[in-house]
Design a protein around this motif. Structure first.
Motif, PDB file in Angstrom:
ATOM      1  N   ALA A 159      -8.932   3.885  -1.321  1.00  0.00           N
ATOM      2  CA  ALA A 159      -9.208   2.736  -2.212  1.00  0.00           C
ATOM      3  C   ALA A 159      -8.373   1.630  -1.649  1.00  0.00           C
ATOM      4  O   ALA A 159      -9.190   0.430  -1.600  1.00  0.00           O
ATOM      5  CB  ALA A 159      -8.967   3.389  -3.780  1.00  0.00           C
ATOM      6  N   TYR A 160      -7.321   1.552  -1.563  1.00  0.00           N
ATOM      7  CA  TYR A 160      -6.421   0.683  -1.241  1.00  0.00           C
ATOM      8  C   TYR A 160      -6.918  -0.268  -0.016  1.00  0.00           C
ATOM      9  O   TYR A 160      -7.094  -1.442  -0.082  1.00  0.00           O
ATOM     10  CB  TYR A 160      -5.082   0.964  -1.131  1.00  0.00           C
TER      11      TYR A 160
ATOM     12  N   ILE B  24       2.299   1.672  -3.399  1.00  0.00           N
ATOM     13  CA  ILE B  24       1.454   2.368  -4.339  1.00  0.00           C
ATOM     14  C   ILE B  24       1.148   3.764  -4.127  1.00  0.00           C
ATOM     15  O   ILE B  24       0.892   4.761  -4.894  1.00  0.00           O
ATOM     16  CB  ILE B  24       0.206   1.462  -4.547  1.00  0.00           C
ATOM     17  N   GLY B  25       0.842   4.051  -2.905  1.00  0.00           N
ATOM     18  CA  GLY B  25       0.432   5.483  -2.490  1.00  0.00           C
ATOM     19  C   GLY B  25       1.511   6.506  -2.715  1.00  0.00           C
ATOM     20  O   GLY B  25       1.260   7.370  -3.440  1.00  0.00           O
TER      21      GLY B  25
ATOM     22  N   LEU C  58       2.049   6.805  -6.649  1.00  0.00           N
ATOM     23  CA  LEU C  58       1.092   7.568  -7.438  1.00  0.00           C
ATOM     24  C   LEU C  58       0.952   8.960  -7.094  1.00  0.00           C
ATOM     25  O   LEU C  58       0.764   9.746  -7.686  1.00  0.00           O
ATOM     26  CB  LEU C  58      -0.292   7.004  -7.104  1.00  0.00           C
ATOM     27  N   THR C  59       1.331   9.311  -5.792  1.00  0.00           N
ATOM     28  CA  THR C  59       1.550  10.393  -5.092  1.00  0.00           C
ATOM     29  C   THR C  59       2.406  11.623  -6.185  1.00  0.00           C
ATOM     30  O   THR C  59       2.212  12.521  -6.626  1.00  0.00           O
ATOM     31  CB  THR C  59       1.781  10.666  -3.557  1.00  0.00           C
TER      32      THR C  59
ATOM     33  N   ALA D 207      -6.688   9.786  -0.959  1.00  0.00           N
ATOM     34  CA  ALA D 207      -7.540   9.164  -2.108  1.00  0.00           C
ATOM     35  C   ALA D 207      -6.935   7.531  -2.126  1.00  0.00           C
ATOM     36  O   ALA D 207      -7.673   6.635  -2.304  1.00  0.00           O
ATOM     37  CB  ALA D 207      -7.287   9.769  -3.296  1.00  0.00           C
ATOM     38  N   VAL D 208      -5.672   7.326  -2.336  1.00  0.00           N
ATOM     39  CA  VAL D 208      -4.968   5.995  -2.604  1.00  0.00           C
ATOM     40  C   VAL D 208      -5.313   5.286  -1.233  1.00  0.00           C
ATOM     41  O   VAL D 208      -5.829   3.963  -1.481  1.00  0.00           O
ATOM     42  CB  VAL D 208      -3.588   6.010  -2.781  1.00  0.00           C
ATOM     43  N   ALA D 209      -5.033   5.784  -0.138  1.00  0.00           N
ATOM     44  CA  ALA D 209      -5.315   4.898   1.073  1.00  0.00           C
ATOM     45  C   ALA D 209      -6.853   4.564   1.068  1.00  0.00           C
ATOM     46  O   ALA D 209      -7.098   3.617   1.664  1.00  0.00           O
ATOM     47  CB  ALA D 209      -5.237   5.944   2.237  1.00  0.00           C
TER      48      ALA D 209
ATOM     49  N   GLY E 170       0.863  -1.212   0.030  1.00  0.00           N
ATOM     50  CA  GLY E 170      -0.124  -0.006  -0.019  1.00  0.00           C
ATOM     51  C   GLY E 170       0.712   1.124  -0.028  1.00  0.00           C
ATOM     52  O   GLY E 170       0.729   2.150  -0.744  1.00  0.00           O
TER      53      GLY E 170
ATOM     54  N   VAL F 146      -3.968  13.385  -2.645  1.00  0.00           N
ATOM     55  CA  VAL F 146      -3.706  12.082  -3.396  1.00  0.00           C
ATOM     56  C   VAL F 146      -3.482  11.099  -2.652  1.00  0.00           C
ATOM     57  O   VAL F 146      -4.013   9.639  -2.905  1.00  0.00           O
ATOM     58  CB  VAL F 146      -2.535  12.465  -4.435  1.00  0.00           C
ATOM     59  N   LEU F 147      -2.407  10.984  -1.677  1.00  0.00           N
ATOM     60  CA  LEU F 147      -1.912  10.022  -0.721  1.00  0.00           C
ATOM     61  C   LEU F 147      -3.576   9.576   0.165  1.00  0.00           C
ATOM     62  O   LEU F 147      -3.562   8.220   0.180  1.00  0.00           O
ATOM     63  CB  LEU F 147      -1.137  10.497   0.204  1.00  0.00           C
TER      64      LEU F 147
END
Length: 392
Positions: free
Chosen positions: A161-162, A29-30, A33-34, A157-159, A26, A154-155
């Motif tokens: 979803a993931y 990816i975070g 992508l950030t 949003a990834v958290a 996680g 951004v971080l």
């Protein structure tokens, strides 16, 4: 020497290798992508960093401990924005960078506590705003938006979803409010309430990295685990009453009463033609829902009207019209310890037990449950007494 080293090792609860891998992937990816999304938004020649170092610390919280109050959305967004605002202001008004850094971090902590958005990496955000170098100083309050706000959003949003895709509820909704509470008498039966947990935390008067609701849940699970251990892992199949008398929904109320009297029992499961439990009939149902006179049982006017509206027909004076629904039932393999909170919170004295096909297999009463737990305690106490006798 080993004992000295252990003093410096934190007592973190056991975490499985699968959870360790989930958190690490996680964060990978975070952060990736950030950085990538920020680069697309700002371009490669941006005058400020695309990524700031505190995002690495934020990733630890958001992916490794997503249930922590310090990792919730308001914590990262509010904490980082407050800290960056304070840091930029301190750098602009205080000539000494070291004094500005100290004031920035100190003020950020105070404001985060007051605004309930404590996020440890935000302290590094305030420090970065002061000591980030000419590129950060040049953009002034623009640093709050680029890259702090963008990185944080951004971080986050990834958290979101993931964590949810990998089976971790995020954000922790219960952290923003209290769960529904049982009635006061039910809370006393359970042993402690949400208010008790909050009162202890208030007396403790320190920030702890756990939500009160999560702490309450852990304590209740520990109680159930202890009961399960003391009962020796007994299941409902081990203690239930088998060959239970049951009635059909169409059984006349008077016949059901005679069954209760003749069998000296307090509950009658109501089953359909497939032996599936559709309701239960208790002594309370007969006393509270039925009016008795010299002609026998009859429904009161109010209940007759409700029954006619719900069923679309006149009441017939049968069990279906007064039975308790919906049914709280358990399976034969349900652990005995799991019945304690179920009976305490619902106020039930008898619970139907279903077999693998969903058909009635028996009934567990509070008396059965208490007897099983007491026997388990006695068996647990016997070896302890023997050890004490040997020691003496």
């Amino acid at each position: 020497m080993l004992s000295l080293v252990k003093r410096f090792v934190p007592a973190i609860g056991p975490v499985s290798p699968a959870e360790q891998l989930r958190a690490a992937v996680g964060a990978l990816i975070g952060i990736f992508l950030t950085g990538a999304i920020t680069r697309l938004a700002l371009g490669g020649g941006a005058s400020v960093p695309l990524l700031i170092a505190p995002m690495g610390a934020s990733a630890v919280l958001l992916f490794a401990v997503p249930s922590s109050p310090l990792a919730q959305p308001w914590s990262i967004l509010g904490g980082n924005l407050v800290a960056s605002l304070v840091g930029v202001t301190a750098a602009a008004w205080i000539p000494s960078p070291f004094l500005a850094a100290a004031v920035g971090v100190s003020a950020a902590i105070g404001l985060m506590l007051a605004l309930r958005c404590v996020h440890p990496p935000s302290g590094a955000v305030a420090l970065t705003a002061v000591l980030g170098g000419p590129s950060v100083t040049a953009v002034g309050y623009g640093f709050v938006l680029w890259p702090v706000a963008v990185n944080s959003l951004v971080l986050l949003a990834v958290a979101l979803a993931y964590n949810n895709l990998t089976g971790r509820r995020y954000p922790l909704v219960a952290a923003t409010g209290r769960p529904p509470q049982a009635a006061p008498e039910e809370s006393r039966r359970v042993g402690f309430s949400h208010d008790d947990v909050v009162a202890v935390l208030r007396d403790y008067d320190q920030v702890i990295d756990v939500d009160p609701t999560e702490l309450e849940d852990l304590l209740q699970r520990a109680q159930i685990h202890a009961l399960d251990r003391r009962s020796g892992g007994l299941t409902c199949a081990d203690i239930m009453t088998r060959n239970v008398m049951a009635v059909s929904p169409g059984t006349p109320i008077l016949d059901a009463l005679e069954l209760l009297r003749s069998g000296r029992i307090k509950v009658l499961p109501v089953t359909n033609d497939k032996a599936q439990v559709v309701g239960v009939l208790t002594q309370t149902d007969l006393l509270d829902k039925v009016e008795w006179d010299h002609k026998g049982p009859r429904l009161g006017l109010g209940r007759r009207v409700r029954q006619a509206l719900n069923a679309g027909r006149a009441p017939d004076g049968v069990v279906e019209e007064i039975m308790s629904t919906p049914v709280h039932a358990v399976t034969a393999q349900t652990r005995v310890a799991a019945l304690v909170p179920l009976m305490s919170q619902s106020g039930l004295h008898h619970i139907p037990v279903l077999d693998a096909n969903g058909q009635l297999a028996g009934v567990v009463s509070q008396a059965d449950l208490i007897a099983a737990l007491i026997e388990g305690r006695n068996e647990e106490a016997a070896p302890a007494a023997g050890r004490a006798a040997q020691a003496s």
